[in-house]
Structures are given as C-alpha cells and as structure tokens.
Design a protein around this motif. Structure first.
Motif, PDB file in Angstrom:
ATOM      1  N   TYR A 200       2.814  -0.330  11.784  1.00 33.98           N
ATOM      2  CA  TYR A 200       3.764  -0.097  10.694  1.00 33.98           C
ATOM      3  C   TYR A 200       4.157  -1.412  10.019  1.00 33.98           C
ATOM      4  CZ  TYR A 200       8.379   0.492   8.589  1.00 33.98           C
ATOM      5  OH  TYR A 200       9.454   0.444   7.735  1.00 33.98           O
ATOM      6  N   LEU A 201       4.425  -2.446  10.817  1.00 36.70           N
ATOM      7  CA  LEU A 201       4.884  -3.722  10.271  1.00 36.70           C
ATOM      8  C   LEU A 201       3.844  -4.395   9.387  1.00 36.70           C
ATOM      9  CD1 LEU A 201       6.784  -5.219  13.345  1.00 36.70           C
ATOM     10  CD2 LEU A 201       7.796  -4.388  11.216  1.00 36.70           C
ATOM     11  N   VAL A 202       2.559  -4.211   9.719  1.00 34.65           N
ATOM     12  CA  VAL A 202       1.515  -4.833   8.882  1.00 34.65           C
ATOM     13  C   VAL A 202       1.084  -3.923   7.746  1.00 34.65           C
ATOM     14  CG1 VAL A 202       0.671  -6.279  10.773  1.00 34.65           C
ATOM     15  CG2 VAL A 202      -0.411  -4.047  10.348  1.00 34.65           C
ATOM     16  N   GLY A 203       1.615  -2.690   7.715  1.00 32.01           N
ATOM     17  CA  GLY A 203       1.313  -1.770   6.621  1.00 32.01           C
ATOM     18  C   GLY A 203       0.185  -0.807   6.891  1.00 32.01           C
ATOM     19  N   PHE A 204      -0.218  -0.661   8.164  1.00 36.77           N
ATOM     20  CA  PHE A 204      -1.266   0.292   8.512  1.00 36.77           C
ATOM     21  C   PHE A 204      -0.667   1.680   8.758  1.00 36.77           C
ATOM     22  CE2 PHE A 204      -3.999  -3.271  10.548  1.00 36.77           C
ATOM     23  CZ  PHE A 204      -4.536  -3.581   9.303  1.00 36.77           C
ATOM     24  N   SER A 205      -1.497   2.686   8.618  1.00 34.14           N
ATOM     25  CA  SER A 205      -1.082   4.064   8.881  1.00 34.14           C
ATOM     26  C   SER A 205      -1.186   4.398  10.358  1.00 34.14           C
ATOM     27  CB  SER A 205      -1.947   5.040   8.087  1.00 34.14           C
ATOM     28  OG  SER A 205      -1.765   4.878   6.700  1.00 34.14           O
ATOM     29  N   ASP A 208       2.125   9.200  12.545  1.00 38.17           N
ATOM     30  CA  ASP A 208       3.498   9.535  12.143  1.00 38.17           C
ATOM     31  C   ASP A 208       3.940   8.884  10.844  1.00 38.17           C
ATOM     32  OD1 ASP A 208       3.895  11.043  14.487  1.00 38.17           O
ATOM     33  OD2 ASP A 208       4.306   9.217  15.623  1.00 38.17           O
ATOM     34  N   VAL A 209       3.316   7.757  10.498  1.00 36.92           N
ATOM     35  CA  VAL A 209       3.759   7.001   9.316  1.00 36.92           C
ATOM     36  C   VAL A 209       2.551   6.605   8.480  1.00 36.92           C
ATOM     37  CG1 VAL A 209       4.998   4.966   8.485  1.00 36.92           C
ATOM     38  CG2 VAL A 209       5.733   6.080  10.599  1.00 36.92           C
ATOM     39  N   LYS A 210       2.596   6.910   7.194  1.00 39.16           N
ATOM     40  CA  LYS A 210       1.518   6.512   6.295  1.00 39.16           C
ATOM     41  C   LYS A 210       1.751   5.083   5.820  1.00 39.16           C
ATOM     42  CE  LYS A 210      -0.409  10.507   6.541  1.00 39.16           C
ATOM     43  NZ  LYS A 210      -1.600  10.685   7.393  1.00 39.16           N
ATOM     44  N   GLY A 211       0.688   4.293   5.844  1.00 43.26           N
ATOM     45  CA  GLY A 211       0.790   2.902   5.439  1.00 43.26           C
ATOM     46  C   GLY A 211       0.671   2.719   3.943  1.00 43.26           C
ATOM     47  N   ASP A 212       0.369   1.476   3.542  1.00 43.79           N
ATOM     48  CA  ASP A 212       0.334   1.128   2.120  1.00 43.79           C
ATOM     49  C   ASP A 212      -0.864   1.735   1.386  1.00 43.79           C
ATOM     50  OD1 ASP A 212       2.561  -0.427   2.606  1.00 43.79           O
ATOM     51  OD2 ASP A 212       1.387  -2.241   2.992  1.00 43.79           O
ATOM     52  N   SER A 213      -1.965   1.912   2.102  1.00 42.44           N
ATOM     53  CA  SER A 213      -3.193   2.363   1.444  1.00 42.44           C
ATOM     54  C   SER A 213      -3.594   3.756   1.926  1.00 42.44           C
ATOM     55  CB  SER A 213      -4.339   1.369   1.723  1.00 42.44           C
ATOM     56  OG  SER A 213      -5.555   1.861   1.201  1.00 42.44           O
ATOM     57  N   GLN A 214      -3.476   4.731   1.048  1.00 46.91           N
ATOM     58  CA  GLN A 214      -3.856   6.094   1.413  1.00 46.91           C
ATOM     59  C   GLN A 214      -5.374   6.225   1.558  1.00 46.91           C
ATOM     60  OE1 GLN A 214      -1.505   8.382   2.227  1.00 46.91           O
ATOM     61  NE2 GLN A 214      -0.184   6.603   1.936  1.00 46.91           N
ATOM     62  N   GLU A 215      -6.109   5.369   0.845  1.00 46.02           N
ATOM     63  CA  GLU A 215      -7.572   5.442   0.899  1.00 46.02           C
ATOM     64  C   GLU A 215      -8.103   5.098   2.285  1.00 46.02           C
ATOM     65  OE1 GLU A 215      -5.849   3.814  -1.351  1.00 46.02           O
ATOM     66  OE2 GLU A 215      -6.278   4.868  -3.235  1.00 46.02           O
ATOM     67  N   THR A 216      -7.411   4.223   2.991  1.00 40.67           N
ATOM     68  CA  THR A 216      -7.889   3.802   4.310  1.00 40.67           C
ATOM     69  C   THR A 216      -7.070   4.409   5.452  1.00 40.67           C
ATOM     70  OG1 THR A 216      -6.490   1.823   4.254  1.00 40.67           O
ATOM     71  CG2 THR A 216      -8.735   1.613   3.383  1.00 40.67           C
ATOM     72  N   ALA A 217      -6.185   5.340   5.132  1.00 49.59           N
ATOM     73  CA  ALA A 217      -5.279   5.893   6.137  1.00 49.59           C
ATOM     74  C   ALA A 217      -6.031   6.516   7.307  1.00 49.59           C
ATOM     75  CB  ALA A 217      -4.353   6.925   5.499  1.00 49.59           C
ATOM     76  N   ARG A 218      -7.069   7.276   7.016  1.00 52.73           N
ATOM     77  CA  ARG A 218      -7.811   7.933   8.096  1.00 52.73           C
ATOM     78  C   ARG A 218      -8.440   6.913   9.030  1.00 52.73           C
ATOM     79  NH1 ARG A 218     -12.800  12.302   7.337  1.00 52.73           N
ATOM     80  NH2 ARG A 218     -13.095  12.726   9.575  1.00 52.73           N
TER      81      ARG A 218
END
Length: 276
Positions: A200-205, A208-218
C-alpha cells in the motif's frame, strides 16, 4: 552460514589479495600446492590457469582471481565454499596475526571486511566470521545488504531465504524496511498485514486495496498473493539456521520459493527507491 561465504566480483578481488606475495618482501603461505588442493577439492580446476596450460610462473593472486571469476560464471556455490575454506587456511597459517611472517596486511584485511560487510558478513580482525544483525545497520547499509540478499535469492541460494542474524525471512525483512522508511516506524504484525501495508505504501494493489495503477493491479495482487503463499511454506520454528522451509517442501519447490521471494523483494525495493 554453513561452510561458505557469499561471493561477488568485489569479494573475489579482495580474496585474491589475501594470497598476493608481491606486497611482502618474502614468500608466505598458503603455497601454490595448498591452493591447488583446495581448488581441486571444490572442483574448480576448469578455472585454474595453472592446470590449463598457462604460465607456470603465474602468481597466487592472479590464480585465485581467475578461479573465482570462473566460479562466479559457472559454479558460484563451489566458489562460495572454496573461499570459506581459503579463509580458514589463511587463518591457520597466521595470516591474521601481525607477528606472523604470513600476515596478509591491515589494508588487505580492511578491504576484505568491507566487501563482506556489504553481503551481511562481519569479518573480525582475527579472521573469524559472523553474520551481521541487519537491524543494527543504517538505512543505507541495510538497503544495500537486502539488495545483495535479493540477488542471491533470485539465484536460488538457500542462505538468502532466511536472513541469519534476524528471525525474519528476506521478504519480511524487505517489507519491514519499506514500512520503516515510508511510515517512520515498524510495528510487529502478521505477515499478510505487513506485506499488504508495504504494498500500500509504495502504491501497489492488494486484494483489499487498489493501488495507483489499475492496469497493473492484477499483476501486483498476484505478487502479493505469491509472497503470502511462499511465507506459508516457511519453517516457523526456524531461527535463521538450517532448512528454511517445512519438511514436506521438496528441494525443487524450495528453490522456486526462494527465487520468488527474491523477485518480490526486488519489486518492492525498486519501487521504494522511486518513492524516496
């Protein structure tokens, strides 16, 4: 650390200097014959210039440098065991005693100490080695040590799965480091929570929590879940010594788990650097 020391280019050069006669006015042990015995013991003959038609007058330093360069490319495990044995030989010959004719020199010892420290190994002035307690390192030293463990883990090195000197495995240590650098403190928690917070702190998904980039979330969620799965294989009774995984885990699966641990740890450390 079990009868081996980490090996990289810097350590190879530092070890070659420990047998360099040219820095002294007189010959000192170990001899070429001593070195040859150990080179053959660890099956490193293919890298030995004295056994492959090169000049018989080649110095010991160049000989060891050539052997370790070959080991780094073709058989790192054997090279790591060889330098551990070489260190024992030098110590037994008086190489770390200033009153000995075989003393290798303060500068050589200092250079060797520095090169090993970056791999989490402390070399004492008497030639004995211990593992550094990573929690006692500065942020920069710790980050460098973790990066070196990551490199070894990606190679499948079992000693990188659990960091000797700490109860944390590599991925847990990296996650704790990320949390400490970005949140200011690290509080003990279960592994999924810790890894999730680091993500979460670095912005990854995470699931439970979606990060900054939806394209790479999976992809990021898959990395998180793989990290949790690898942690479940850990021998929780271990203390950093011995086999790091549960008895039912095969050697093949353990190697894959260690390499995965290295990949996920690198994934986090690279992202951390972009955040600082």
């Amino acid at each position: 650390m079990v009868n081996k020391l980490p090996l990289n280019d810097e350590i190879a050069v530092a070890f070659s200097r420990t047998v360099d006669d040219s820095q002294n006015s007189s010959y000192r042990k170990p001899s070429h014959a001593d070195l040859g015995d150990r080179i053959q013991r660890y099956n490193l003959q293919k890298g030995d210039p004295k056994l492959n038609g090169q000049k018989a007058t080649i110095g010991k330093a160049k000989r060891i440098d050539a052997v370790l360069s070959w080991a780094l490319e073709y058989n790192t495990e054997a090279g790591e065991r060889f330098i551990y044995s070489l260190l024992s030989l030098i110590r037994a010959s008086g190489g770390f005693r200033e009153d000995s004719r075989n003393f290798i020199g303060r500068e050589v010892i200092y250079n060797l100490q520095n090169s090993l420290r970056s791999e989490g190994v402390a070399l004492e002035v008497d030639g004995t080695v211990t593992t550094l307690v990573l929690e006692n390192l500065t942020d920069i030293e710790l980050e460098k040590a973790l990066e070196n463990y990551v490199r070894r883990a990606k190679r499948g090195a079992s000693d990188a799965a659990l960091l000797t000197g700490t109860s944390k495995d590599l991925l847990e240590a990296v996650a704790a480091h990320v949390v400490t650098r970005l949140a200011g403190k690290y509080e003990q928690s279960n592994f999924p929570t810790l890894l999730g917070y680091a993500f979460y702190l670095v912005g990854f998904s995470t699931p439970d929590v979606k990060g900054d980039s939806q394209e790479t979330a999976r992809f990021e969620i898959s990395m998180y879940e793989l990290g949790c799965a690898v942690n479940n294989l850990r021998n929780k009774q271990g203390t950093g010594h011995g086999r790091p995984f549960l008895p039912m885990v095969t050697d093949q699966d353990a190697k894959a788990a260690i390499e995965s641990m290295g990949v996920i740890s690198e994934f986090l450390l690279v992202k951390l650097k972009s955040k600082l």
